[in-house]
Design a protein around this motif. Structure first.
Motif, mmCIF file in Angstrom:
data_model
loop_
_atom_site.group_PDB
_atom_site.id
_atom_site.type_symbol
_atom_site.label_atom_id
_atom_site.label_comp_id
_atom_site.label_asym_id
_atom_site.label_seq_id
_atom_site.Cartn_x
_atom_site.Cartn_y
_atom_site.Cartn_z
ATOM 1 N N TYR A 401 -4.286 7.926 71.795
ATOM 2 C CA TYR A 401 -4.641 9.300 72.390
ATOM 3 C C TYR A 401 -3.512 9.383 73.535
ATOM 4 N N GLU A 402 -3.053 10.835 73.964
ATOM 5 C CA GLU A 402 -2.022 10.885 74.864
ATOM 6 C C GLU A 402 -2.553 11.579 75.928
ATOM 7 N N GLY A 403 -2.211 10.946 77.455
ATOM 8 C CA GLY A 403 -2.424 11.579 78.496
ATOM 9 C C GLY A 403 -3.731 10.996 79.135
ATOM 10 N N LEU A 404 -3.752 9.705 79.246
ATOM 11 C CA LEU A 404 -4.614 8.901 80.034
ATOM 12 C C LEU A 404 -4.258 8.130 80.902
ATOM 13 N N GLU A 405 -4.825 7.877 82.104
ATOM 14 C CA GLU A 405 -4.550 6.847 82.966
ATOM 15 C C GLU A 405 -5.986 6.663 83.757
ATOM 16 N N LEU A 406 -5.719 5.431 84.475
ATOM 17 C CA LEU A 406 -6.828 4.813 85.348
ATOM 18 C C LEU A 406 -8.096 4.695 84.565
ATOM 19 N N PRO A 407 -7.713 3.858 83.381
ATOM 20 C CA PRO A 407 -8.931 3.632 82.509
ATOM 21 C C PRO A 407 -10.150 2.781 82.832
ATOM 22 N N ARG A 408 -11.165 3.148 82.770
ATOM 23 C CA ARG A 408 -12.467 2.411 82.679
ATOM 24 C C ARG A 408 -13.490 2.097 81.551
ATOM 25 N N VAL A 409 -14.198 1.253 81.484
ATOM 26 C CA VAL A 409 -15.297 0.799 80.384
ATOM 27 C C VAL A 409 -16.364 0.619 80.914
ATOM 28 N N ASN A 410 -17.375 0.610 80.251
ATOM 29 C CA ASN A 410 -18.602 -0.145 80.674
ATOM 30 C C ASN A 410 -18.535 -1.554 80.749
ATOM 31 N N TYR A 411 -18.561 -2.028 81.814
ATOM 32 C CA TYR A 411 -18.023 -3.562 82.245
ATOM 33 C C TYR A 411 -18.774 -4.523 81.246
ATOM 34 N N ALA A 412 -20.020 -4.260 80.912
ATOM 35 C CA ALA A 412 -20.903 -5.193 80.041
ATOM 36 C C ALA A 412 -20.256 -5.378 78.681
ATOM 37 N N HIS A 413 -19.313 -4.384 78.498
ATOM 38 C CA HIS A 413 -18.508 -4.562 77.094
ATOM 39 C C HIS A 413 -16.997 -5.071 77.428
ATOM 40 N N ASN A 414 -16.852 -5.442 78.664
ATOM 41 C CA ASN A 414 -15.242 -6.045 78.693
ATOM 42 C C ASN A 414 -15.467 -7.259 77.878
ATOM 43 N N GLY A 415 -14.135 -7.130 77.126
ATOM 44 C CA GLY A 415 -13.835 -8.499 76.310
ATOM 45 C C GLY A 415 -14.546 -8.530 74.940
#
Length: 547
Positions: A401-415
């Motif tokens: 995807y083009e045009g993204l910054e400052l990304p976050r995820v559901n941290y329960a799914h980190n790693g």
């Protein structure tokens, strides 16, 4: 653009009540704590770069459908010295300061030349880190500042160097399920070596150790990776983790230590010592968390600049990791305040758009595989890893995807394997104008935008008992280029990306960088009592006392 960038912001030390429209979910109870630059002029002196500004903490506390806002400058040693002198006397990365103009410059420079790396600022303006029960304002130097997340009061200064030999450290640590902190920093010419150091800070004092001591005293070096260059280490802003591995990108965006050591006498900023070498490779280091050693295979990709890792996971003998990547270092250049003026739209065009890229790295390379063959067999990506004649592996990403910054995820799914990225939407300008939810599985996206509004990093907060990855809300602090529109906290349903509520505040709110959400479970009884006491002194969004 001074409306957003150049003007000093006023503190709101006492909490004010926001005007809430819509309905805040009853389960959403806690505090959104954010950090970013808020003061760029001290007396007659002015910082050169937006990232140099003095740190301004602010928070939105959500209680029973109501929202309370407050802000306060971080009372760092840097802040205190500048305010006392009524001018900038402590250098930041893009601004070199000269504390005593009457002193012979060669005399002053001697102290700098006697150290390879000068003492850095404690103006911790980038993020908030949780360590055990404590919270810290962080930047990319060896200093962090403990803060009171309730009152935003500045507490003691912590120097990483007392516990681990690093001169620089990231503002994007990772946390395991026990709350232990995993971070990394650069140790420059320590005992004749420059290396990247991964270290772990325990959430609590380990069992069997002397109680009453700070967990900091039990910080341990997890792994060290030698820099490919003694005097020109890579700059990095973040790194990735999976359950069993750490991912570090040694990119050709490098800091020239010899130039840095002489920057003061040459009247140059430390930022001028950074250079992008587009003809070089980006090396992908994979560290085994069990052996605490780098994987022996040499992985690399083309030259790029990455500020933010998104997430990483293991699948069928491979590591899959996602990053936001640029073709060059133009992003940093665009945030010089000289560019953030009335000609902003003309001055602010990036020469490369931030792109969400997915890489795949094989954990075991078949020695019998043909040269040029693709070693990636997983179905979840078209990324490739090509075996070369010398045994190295050339990794080519899948462009998502083009045009993204400052990304976050559901941290329960980190790693772990995951599906959704929540991010600020940007294109050829570095300024976010929308919030995006990107679905990696379906390659589709949802967007929120509003005229004249600039959203901050969107932060996901899961609903209690959530089963779906996107079951929760998105929080983002919104500022406006329209002086008639009040800033507000936006609350979106993370599934549908529809607006649930907004909390508008008549305050001088700044555009921030990063932060975290503190749930009520993060507070002990004493802190909760203090929180209730604070509410008795709250004013509403127009400054009138609440009754």
């Amino acid at each position: 653009m001074d409306i957003i960038f150049g003007r000093n912001r006023k503190e709101q030390q006492e909490p004010v009540r926001a005007k809430v429209t819509g309905k805040i979910p009853a389960w959403l109870q806690g505090t959104l704590l954010r950090n970013g630059p808020g003061m760029h002029t001290v007396g007659e002196s002015r910082y050169n770069h937006w990232f140099d500004g003095l740190a301004l903490l602010h928070s939105f506390t959500i209680r029973d459908g109501e929202v309370y806002y407050r802000s306060k400058y971080l009372r760092s040693d840097t802040y205190n010295a500048n305010i006392e002198a009524n001018r900038i006397v402590v250098s930041e990365f893009g601004t070199m300061a000269y504390p005593d103009p009457c002193k012979n410059i060669f005399s002053k420079a001697f102290s700098y030349l006697s150290h390879t790396i000068p003492d850095f600022t404690d103006n911790c303006l980038i993020n908030i880190m949780k360590c055990g029960e404590d919270f810290y304002a962080t930047s990319e130097t060896n200093y962090i500042r403990k803060i009171n997340p309730q009152t935003l009061e500045t507490l003691e200064k912590v120097d990483y160097r007392k516990y681990v030999a690093v001169n620089l450290a990231t503002s994007h640590p990772h946390y395991d399920e026990a709350g232990n902190v995993l971070n990394m920093g650069t140790s420059i010419v320590e005992k004749g070596k420059t290396k990247y150091v991964i270290f772990k800070i325990p959430a609590t004092v380990p069992e069997g150790k002397k109680q009453g001591k700070s967990p900091w005293k039990h910080t341990e070096v997890f792994c060290s990776i030698p820099s490919r260059s003694l005097l020109s280490p890579s700059y990095y802003h973040s790194f990735g983790v999976t359950k069993n591995y750490v991912i570090f990108l040694e990119q050709p965006f490098r800091l020239d230590i010899l130039k840095m050591a002489t920057a003061y006498i040459r009247r140059m900023s430390w930022a001028s010592c950074l250079a992008f070498h587009r003809e070089e490779k980006t090396y992908i280091h994979i560290i085994d968390q069990k052996t605490r050693q780098p994987v022996q295979t040499k992985f690399y990709t083309d030259a790029m600049v990455v500020f933010h890792h998104v997430n990483a996971y293991e699948e069928d003998g491979c590591i899959v990791f996602d990053v936001i990547a640029y073709e060059d270092n133009s992003l940093y250049q665009l945030f010089y305040l000289a560019n953030l003026n009335q000609d902003f739209k003309e001055n602010s065009r990036l020469t490369s758009v931030p792109t969400l890229r997915r890489f795949a790295v094989p954990l075991h390379v078949d020695k019998n595989a043909e040269v040029g063959s693709n070693l990636i067999k997983v179905a979840s990506t078209t990324a490739t890893a090509l075996k070369e004649e010398d045994g190295q592996v050339y990794c080519q990403p899948e462009f998502l995807y083009e045009g993204l910054e400052l990304p976050r995820v559901n941290y329960a799914h980190n790693g772990k394997q995951y599906r959704y990225v929540f991010a600020a939407g940007v294109q050829w300008s570095p300024i976010p104008t929308k919030i995006i939810k990107y679905d990696i599985l379906t390659k589709s996206s949802l967007k929120w935008r509003e005229d004249d509004c600039w959203p901050a990093e969107p932060l996901f907060v899961p609903a209690p008992g959530a089963k779906d990855e996107d079951d929760g809300v998105i929080l983002s602090a919104i500022v406006s280029t329209d002086p008639q529109k009040l800033p507000f906290l936006l609350i979106l349903d993370a599934k549908s990306f529809t607006e649930l509520a907004r909390a508008s505040v008549d305050v001088d709110m700044h555009m921030d960088l990063h932060g975290l959400f503190i749930t009520d479970m993060d507070w002990d009884t004493k802190k909760q009592a203090a929180s209730e006491e604070q509410r008795d002194r709250v004013s509403d969004c127009h400054g009138a006392p609440l009754t």
